[in-house]
Design a protein around this motif. Structure first.
Motif, PDB file in Angstrom:
ATOM      1  N   LEU A 146      -9.076   4.186  -3.529  1.00  0.00           N
ATOM      2  CA  LEU A 146      -7.962   5.454  -2.643  1.00  0.00           C
ATOM      3  C   LEU A 146      -8.246   6.548  -3.526  1.00  0.00           C
ATOM      4  N   PRO A 147      -7.418   7.332  -2.572  1.00  0.00           N
ATOM      5  CA  PRO A 147      -7.082   8.769  -3.715  1.00  0.00           C
ATOM      6  C   PRO A 147      -6.237   8.886  -4.409  1.00  0.00           C
ATOM      7  N   ILE A 207      -0.821 -11.104  -1.243  1.00  0.00           N
ATOM      8  CA  ILE A 207      -0.915 -10.255  -2.165  1.00  0.00           C
ATOM      9  C   ILE A 207       0.118  -9.389  -3.229  1.00  0.00           C
ATOM     10  N   LYS A 208      -0.047  -9.537  -4.311  1.00  0.00           N
ATOM     11  CA  LYS A 208       0.876  -8.911  -4.663  1.00  0.00           C
ATOM     12  C   LYS A 208       0.779  -7.496  -5.421  1.00  0.00           C
ATOM     13  N   LEU A 209       1.515  -6.763  -5.912  1.00  0.00           N
ATOM     14  CA  LEU A 209       1.479  -5.578  -6.038  1.00  0.00           C
ATOM     15  C   LEU A 209       0.124  -4.916  -6.924  1.00  0.00           C
ATOM     16  N   SER A 210       0.218  -5.765  -8.421  1.00  0.00           N
ATOM     17  CA  SER A 210      -0.647  -5.914  -9.601  1.00  0.00           C
ATOM     18  C   SER A 210      -2.141  -6.192  -8.495  1.00  0.00           C
ATOM     19  N   ASP A 211      -2.074  -6.209  -7.473  1.00  0.00           N
ATOM     20  CA  ASP A 211      -4.283  -6.228  -6.643  1.00  0.00           C
ATOM     21  C   ASP A 211      -4.025  -5.464  -6.681  1.00  0.00           C
ATOM     22  N   MET A 212      -2.999  -4.165  -6.248  1.00  0.00           N
ATOM     23  CA  MET A 212      -3.520  -2.648  -5.598  1.00  0.00           C
ATOM     24  C   MET A 212      -4.257  -2.143  -6.745  1.00  0.00           C
ATOM     25  N   THR A 213      -4.383  -2.568  -8.026  1.00  0.00           N
ATOM     26  CA  THR A 213      -4.619  -2.034  -9.169  1.00  0.00           C
ATOM     27  C   THR A 213      -6.101  -1.456  -8.759  1.00  0.00           C
ATOM     28  N   GLN A 217      -0.092   5.338 -12.062  1.00  0.00           N
ATOM     29  CA  GLN A 217       0.859   4.360 -13.159  1.00  0.00           C
ATOM     30  C   GLN A 217      -0.157   2.880 -13.239  1.00  0.00           C
ATOM     31  N   GLN A 218      -1.127   2.800 -13.068  1.00  0.00           N
ATOM     32  CA  GLN A 218      -2.053   2.059 -14.108  1.00  0.00           C
ATOM     33  C   GLN A 218      -2.223   3.226 -15.258  1.00  0.00           C
ATOM     34  N   ARG A 219      -2.319   4.127 -15.516  1.00  0.00           N
ATOM     35  CA  ARG A 219      -2.592   5.409 -16.778  1.00  0.00           C
ATOM     36  C   ARG A 219      -1.311   4.668 -17.406  1.00  0.00           C
ATOM     37  N   GLU A 220       0.190   4.859 -16.688  1.00  0.00           N
ATOM     38  CA  GLU A 220       0.905   5.077 -17.893  1.00  0.00           C
ATOM     39  C   GLU A 220       1.148   3.597 -18.276  1.00  0.00           C
ATOM     40  N   SER A 221       0.977   2.188 -17.554  1.00  0.00           N
ATOM     41  CA  SER A 221       0.411   0.932 -17.771  1.00  0.00           C
ATOM     42  C   SER A 221      -0.644   0.953 -19.277  1.00  0.00           C
ATOM     43  N   LEU A 242       0.756  -1.400  -0.268  1.00  0.00           N
ATOM     44  CA  LEU A 242      -0.163  -0.061   0.352  1.00  0.00           C
ATOM     45  C   LEU A 242       0.953   1.130   0.598  1.00  0.00           C
ATOM     46  N   LYS A 243       1.891   1.556   0.731  1.00  0.00           N
ATOM     47  CA  LYS A 243       2.539   2.391   0.774  1.00  0.00           C
ATOM     48  C   LYS A 243       3.437   2.946  -0.305  1.00  0.00           C
ATOM     49  N   SER A 244       3.962   1.551  -1.453  1.00  0.00           N
ATOM     50  CA  SER A 244       4.595   1.211  -2.212  1.00  0.00           C
ATOM     51  C   SER A 244       3.677   1.939  -3.543  1.00  0.00           C
ATOM     52  N   SER A 245       2.476   1.376  -3.499  1.00  0.00           N
ATOM     53  CA  SER A 245       1.900   2.011  -4.729  1.00  0.00           C
ATOM     54  C   SER A 245       0.833   3.382  -4.402  1.00  0.00           C
ATOM     55  N   SER A 246       1.018   3.376  -3.471  1.00  0.00           N
ATOM     56  CA  SER A 246      -0.257   4.910  -2.985  1.00  0.00           C
ATOM     57  C   SER A 246      -0.024   5.342  -1.326  1.00  0.00           C
ATOM     58  N   SER A 247      -0.276   6.646  -1.409  1.00  0.00           N
ATOM     59  CA  SER A 247       0.772   7.851  -0.304  1.00  0.00           C
ATOM     60  C   SER A 247      -0.928   7.390   0.759  1.00  0.00           C
ATOM     61  N   CYS A 248      -1.092   6.312   1.015  1.00  0.00           N
ATOM     62  CA  CYS A 248      -1.709   6.390   2.143  1.00  0.00           C
ATOM     63  C   CYS A 248      -1.177   6.119   3.298  1.00  0.00           C
ATOM     64  N   GLN A 249      -2.129   6.522   4.483  1.00  0.00           N
ATOM     65  CA  GLN A 249      -1.567   5.997   5.473  1.00  0.00           C
ATOM     66  C   GLN A 249      -1.847   4.773   6.406  1.00  0.00           C
ATOM     67  N   VAL A 250      -1.058   4.009   6.482  1.00  0.00           N
ATOM     68  CA  VAL A 250      -1.658   2.219   7.146  1.00  0.00           C
ATOM     69  C   VAL A 250      -1.282   1.891   8.254  1.00  0.00           C
ATOM     70  N   THR A 251      -2.808   2.088   9.049  1.00  0.00           N
ATOM     71  CA  THR A 251      -2.840   1.106  10.525  1.00  0.00           C
ATOM     72  C   THR A 251      -2.585  -0.691  10.792  1.00  0.00           C
ATOM     73  N   THR A 252      -1.822  -1.008  10.922  1.00  0.00           N
ATOM     74  CA  THR A 252      -2.363  -2.484  10.611  1.00  0.00           C
ATOM     75  C   THR A 252      -2.392  -3.483  12.700  1.00  0.00           C
ATOM     76  N   VAL A 253      -3.312  -4.396  12.554  1.00  0.00           N
ATOM     77  CA  VAL A 253      -3.789  -4.617  13.768  1.00  0.00           C
ATOM     78  C   VAL A 253      -3.976  -6.100  13.604  1.00  0.00           C
ATOM     79  N   ASP A 254      -4.285  -6.913  14.598  1.00  0.00           N
ATOM     80  CA  ASP A 254      -3.595  -8.176  14.370  1.00  0.00           C
ATOM     81  C   ASP A 254      -5.241  -9.324  14.949  1.00  0.00           C
TER      82      ASP A 254
END
Length: 180
Positions: free
Chosen positions: A142-143, A130-136, A150-154, A29-41
Motif C-alpha cells: 500500500l502507499p 478478514i480483520k483490521l489487524s490483517d491489514m497491517t 497506525q503501525q508505527r504508533e503501535s 481497506l478504506k478505514s486503514s488506508s486511503s485507497c480507492q476500492v472497486t469490488t466485483v463478484d
C-alpha cells in the motif's frame, strides 16, 4: 496536495462472490488506508476490469475502457466459475499485469492450498473473516499513509511498554528479562 492525489490513485480490486465479504474488505481497506476500492463478484469480472479476456493465456491485456490502474488485487479462493487461484495464474501469466500484488483469502484453512497460492505468486494468504489487524500485512503493498502511521504508533506503544517494564524491573533490583 500531490501526496493526496497519489494516495487517491492507489486502487485495490476486491474479488469475492459474497456481498458481505466484499463490503467488509472495502470497509477495512478504506478505514486503514486511503485507497480507492472497486469490488466485483467473480474472477471473470475481475479479468474484465483488468483488461484481460477469460480465455487468454499470457498475452497483453486487451485495451479496456478503464482510466484507473489496479495496484493490488484481493481475491477469494472459492468462487463459482473461476477460483482465486485461477485468477492469480491469469494475472501472473500476463506480461503487463504480473507485477500487480495478489492476496488470496479463504474461509478454509487448508495448508496445501495456502502453499499452492504462495508458490503460484500470491503475496499473502488471509483466512476469513478478514480483520483490521490483517491489514497491517498489506503495508508493503500500500502507499505510505494512514496504515503505516497506525503501525508505527503501535510499534512505538510497544517500545514504550517494553521500556517501562525494563525500568520497573531495574528499580526493583532485577535485570531486564532476557529472551532466548
Amino acid at each position: 496536495m500531490a501526496v493526496a492525489a497519489e494516495e487517491a490513485q492507489f486502487h485495490v480490486l476486491a474479488v469475492d462472490d459474497s456481498l458481505i465479504d466484499r463490503k467488509l474488505i472495502e470497509r477495512l481497506l478504506k478505514s486503514s488506508s486511503s485507497c480507492q476500492v472497486t469490488t466485483v463478484d467473480s474472477g471473470s469480472k475481475a479479468l474484465q476490469m483488468l483488461g484481460l479476456r477469460e480465455d487468454e493465456e499470457s498475452t497483453s491485456p486487451v485495451p479496456a475502457d478503464k482510466n484507473i490502474e489496479v495496484n493490488l488485487v484481493m481475491t477469494d479462493y472459492c468462487m463459482p466459475g473461476m477460483t482465486g487461484y485461477d485468477l492469480l495464474k491469469k494475472i501472473k501469466g500476463s506480461s503487463s499485469l504480473k507485477n500487480i500484488p495478489v492476496v488470496i483469502m479463504s474461509s478454509e484453512n487448508v495448508p496445501s492450498r495456502t502453499t499452492r497460492c504462495l508458490e503460484g505468486g500470491a503475496e499473502e494468504f488471509f483466512l476469513k473473516p478478514i480483520k483490521l489487524s490483517d491489514m497491517t500485512r498489506l503495508t508493503p503493498y500500500l502507499p505510505k499513509g494512514k496504515l503505516q502511521d497506525q503501525q508505527r504508533e503501535s510499534s512505538n506503544d510497544n517500545n514504550y511498554s517494553n521500556k517501562s517494564k525494563d525500568f520497573c524491573l531495574r528499580r526493583q533490583g532485577r535485570d531486564s528479562p532476557v529472551i532466548a
